[in-house]
Design a protein around this motif. Structure first.
Motif: not given
Length: 656
Positions: A347-351, A353-357, A500-503, A505-511
C-alpha cells in the motif's frame, strides 16, 4: 601429544581421554563443573583438526589431529543444554523403573528445559510427579556414569526390538549410516547422538513442570503420546531462582491482569486469535496511539492508510504469494481473488507512485497504524503476544542510496527513545539473507552493509543472525528485555532494494534521469497488541501515570461527600486528568483496597474535613500519603508525574 586448553599447553598420552587433558589443565574446582568439551574452529585449534566445532564427551578419546579443546561448563548456555538433555534421560530412566510398560520415544532439550514423550496406557498427570521426581533424585544421587556405545545398525535395532521399544526401532530405520550410538546410565539405555554430562549427579537440580499430549512426529494420524516437561539447572540455587521467576511471571501474566483490570478479552468460539478491547483497554491503546502519531509527525513522517484487500496478482508481484502465502488469508470478490494484507508495504509503495518524485522530495516517510492479518496455528496463539489480527506501527521510508545510512540511524534513535521511555534494555541482531529470498547478491550485500554500518555508527553491540532476514532484504531485529530478563521480539528495520524494482518505483535525480529508490521497512513497537501485553507484564498492570486509563479516583468517606466528589471530578476532567469516583456506601478501607487492585495511581480521599478545606487527601498506589491538596495541586502533580518519564528519556511531550 600436546593440546591447548584455555590457552595453556598440556602434554598427555596418545591414548588420553578428553577428561585427562582438562583435568591436567584446570583446577579441581573448575574441572568439577565441566560437562563436555568442544573442538574449536580449525584456525584456533591448529591445522589438521577434523570436524571443528563438535562436542565431545569427557570420556571420549582425544581425536587425532586435535590441537585444542574448549571446556564446556555446566552453567554455560551450551552446558545447560547438555545437562537438560541428560536430565531427560534420567527422567526416562525413572519412568521406565516405575512404569515398565511405558515405551520411550524422544527426549530433547528445549529452550526452557527438556521433555520426553512416552507411549503409556494411562496418560501421565501432575499427580505422578512426586514419585517420578523421587526416583530421579535417587538416580542423580547415585552419580551413575553416562557411557557411550557405537553399534552396527542391525545390532542396535535388534536390541531395542527385543525390549519392545518399537519407536526406537522406527528411529533407527530412518537413520543413515552403518552405525548408531547408544548411551546408558544405570539400567536405562537410549538411542542418542550425545554427548552427555559425565554422570547423573549433574541432574540433581531438576524439576518436573507439566504434562501434555503430543502426536508421534506431530502427525494426528499417529498415536497420541504423553509428554512430560521438566527443567534442570547447574545448581539448586539457579533452579530455585528460576522457579521464583516463574511464579512472578504468573503474577504478571497479561492475560490474568487483562481480566482483572478489564482491559481486554477473547472469544475463541467466534474469533480465535483476535482481541476484544474493553473500554479501559481501548483507552490505554488510544493514548499510546495518539502519542505515537504525534511523535512521528514531529520526526517528519506522513500519516497514510492503505486498504485491507489487494488483488492476488499484487501479492504475486511482490513475492509474498510465493514466500508468505501460508501465513495469509484470501477471499473472493466478484470472481476475483484477493489477499488480506499481512503487512502494509505494498500500500505504501502504491501511495509513493501517486506522484513522480524528485530527489528533492526524498526521503518520503510513510507511517501507518495498520491492521494486518496473519494465519497463526491455533496451538501458538497466546493472549496479546501471538494473535491473528493485530496493528503494526508500520512505516516505510523511500530514499536515495546516499540517504540510506542516515535514515537507518534516525530509526535506531527512535527505537532508543522508545525503549528509554519505558525503561527497557534491548539486544540487537543483524539478520542476513535466508535461503528462500528474492533479489540480487549485489543488492543484498549493499543492504546488509548499510545496516551494519548504521548499527556500528550508533555504537550499539550487535550479533549476526545468519539466514534469518526477510525474503526481500536483511534486517535489524531488536529484542527488548523485560524486568524478568525475558526477551521479546519488538522493533525491526529492513532494507529492501528489490520491491522498489518490482513495483517500478523511481525518482528523478539531479542528472534529470530516473533512478530507483531504496525502501526501509520498519516497525518500532511492532505489534501494538504484543507491545501492550509486554507493558502490562513489565509493570504488573500498574501502568505509568501517563498511560493509566484511570489516573485518579475520588473515594468518599460518607454519603455527604458525594456531591463534592462529583464536582471535584468534573474539575479534574476539565484539567485533563482521567478521574473516576467511588461514592458507594462502603467502608473507606474497602474502596482503597479496590482502587489498589485496579492499579489506580492516585486515590483522592473526600470526607467532611476535606470538603470543609476545599481539597482532597492524596494517597498513592504505593501506599504513600501526600496529605491535603487542592484540586489544582492534584492536577499539577499528576501532570508532572505523567511527563517525568519523557523528561528522563530526553523526549519532549506535554500533557497540559
Amino acid at each position: 601429544m600436546d593440546v591447548q586448553v584455555e590457552g595453556r599447553p598440556v602434554s598427555v598420552a596418545s591414548d588420553a581421554t578428553v577428561a585427562d587433558a582438562l583435568r591436567e589443565a584446570l583446577s579441581g574446582k573448575k574441572f568439577k563443573v565441566v560437562v563436555a568439551a568442544r573442538i574449536p574452529d580449525a584456525a584456533d585449534a591448529g591445522q589438521g583438526t577434523e570436524r571443528a566445532g563438535r562436542l565431545l564427551d569427557l570420556s571420549a578419546p582425544i581425536p587425532a589431529g586435535c590441537a585444542a579443546l574448549e571446556p564446556v561448563y555446566a552453567d554455560s548456555p551450551e552446558g545447560l543444554r547438555l545437562l537438560r538433555h541428560s536430565a531427560a534421560h534420567v527422567m526416562a530412566a525413572a519412568v521406565k523403573k516405575l512404569f515398565p510398560a511405558a515405551r520411550v520415544t524422544i527426549g530433547p532439550a528445549i529452550d526452557s528445559g527438556f521433555y520426553y514423550d512416552f507411549d503409556v496406557e494411562r496418560p501421565f498427570s501432575s499427580e505422578d510427579f512426586a514419585s517420578i521426581e523421587a526416583e530421579m533424585r535417587r538416580i542423580a544421587e547415585a552419580g551413575l556414569p553416562f557411557t557411550r556405545r557405537d553399534l552396527p545398525r542391525d545390532e542396535a535395532r535388534a536390541f531395542f526390538a527385543g525390549q519392545g521399544e518399537t519407536y526406537k526401532v522406527e528411529l533407527i530405520d530412518g537413520i543413515e549410516g552403518d552405525t548408531v550410538s547408544l548411551y546408558t546410565c544405570g539400567d536405562f539405555t537410549d538411542l542418542c547422538r550425545g554427548p552427555h554430562v559425565p554422570h547423573t549427579g549433574f541432574a540433581r537440580a531438576s524439576k518436573l513442570m507439566s504434562v501434555a499430549g503430543a502426536y508421534w512426529h506431530g502427525d494426528e494420524k499417529n498415536p497420541m503420546l504423553s509428554r512430560i516437561y521438566g527443567t534442570a539447572f547447574a545448581d539448586q540455587k539457579s533452579l530455585d531462582a528460576y522457579l521464583r521467576q516463574l511464579e512472578e511471571a504468573k503474577r504478571r501474566d497479561h492475560r490474568k491482569l487483562g481480566r482483572e483490570l478489564s482491559l481486554f478479552t477473547f472469544h475463541e468460539d467466534v474469533a480465535p486469535g483476535m482481541v476484544f478491547w474493553l473500554p479501559r483497554g481501548m483507552l490505554v491503546r488510544t493514548i499510546l496511539e495518539d502519542f505515537w502519531r504525534k511523535e512521528h509527525l514531529k520526526r517528519g513522517y506522513d500519516i497514510v492508510q492503505g486498504p485491507q484487500l489487494l488483488r492476488v496478482e499484487t501479492w504475486q508481484r511482490s513475492g509474498h504469494y510465493d514466500h508468505y502465502r501460508e501465513n495469509m488469508y484470501f477471499t473472493q470478490i466478484d470472481e476475483d481473488a484477493y489477499g488480506i494484507k499481512p503487512m502494509n508495504c505494498i500500500g505504501h509503495m502504491l501511495i509513493y507512485r501517486h506522484d513522480l518524485r524528485s530527489y528533492r522530495d526524498l526521503p518520503q516517510r510513510y507511517f501507518e497504524l495498520g491492521v494486518v492479518h496473519r494465519h497463526e496455528k491455533s496451538g501458538v496463539l497466546h493472549g496479546l503476544l501471538r494473535v491473528r489480527q493485530f496493528t503494526q506501527d508500520d512505516a516505510h521510508i523511500l530514499c536515495t542510496p546516499e540517504q540510506l545510512q542516515g535514515e537507518i540511524l534516525e530509526v535506531i534513535h527512535l527505537i532508543r527513545d522508545l525503549m528509554g521511555l519505558f525503561g527497557f534494555e534491548y539486544k540487537v541482531a543483524v539478520s542476513t539473507r535466508p535461503e528462500s529470498s528474492i533479489g540480487t547478491d549485489e543488492a543484498w550485500e549493499q543492504a546488509t552493509t548499510a545496516l551494519i554500518r548504521a548499527v556500528e555508527a550508533a555504537g550499539i553491540p550487535y550479533e549476526i543472525n545468519a539466514g534469518d532476514g526477510a525474503f526481500y532484504g536483511p534486517k535489524i531485529d531488536v529484542r527488548l528485555l523485560d524486568c524478568l530478563g525475558r526477551e521479546w521480539q519488538c522493533s525491526t528495520i529492513q532494507v529492501d532494494f528489490t520491491l522498489p524494482e518490482r513495483f517500478d518505483l523511481v525518482y528523478v535525480g539531479q542528472d534529470g534521469e530516473r533512478h530507483r529508490p531504496v525502501m526501509v521497512h520498519r516497525a518500532i513497537m511492532g505489534s501494538l497488541e504484543r507491545f501492550i501485553g509486554v507493558l502490562v507484564e513489565q509493570f504488573a498492570g500498574a501502568l505509568p501515570t501517563w498511560l493509566a486509563p484511570e489516573q485518579a479516583r475520588l473515594l468518599t468517606v460518607t454519603d455527604d461527600a458525594a456531591e463534592a466528589a462529583a464536582r471535584m471530578r468534573r474539575e479534574l476532567l476539565e484539567l485533563g486528568v482521567r478521574a473516576g469516583e467511588d461514592t458507594r456506601n462502603e467502608k473507606l478501607g474497602f474502596k482503597v483496597r479496590e482502587a489498589q487492585l485496579a492499579k489506580i495511581p492516585y486515590m483522592l480521599i473526600v470526607g467532611d474535613k476535606e470538603v470543609q478545606a476545599g481539597g482532597v487527601n492524596v494517597r498513592l498506589r504505593s501506599g504513600e500519603n501526600l496529605g491535603l491538596k487542592s484540586v489544582a495541586e492534584v492536577a499539577a502533580l499528576i501532570r508532572a508525574d505523567a511527563e517525568e518519564p519523557f523528561k528522563r528519556g530526553g523526549m519532549r511531550y506535554s500533557f497540559s
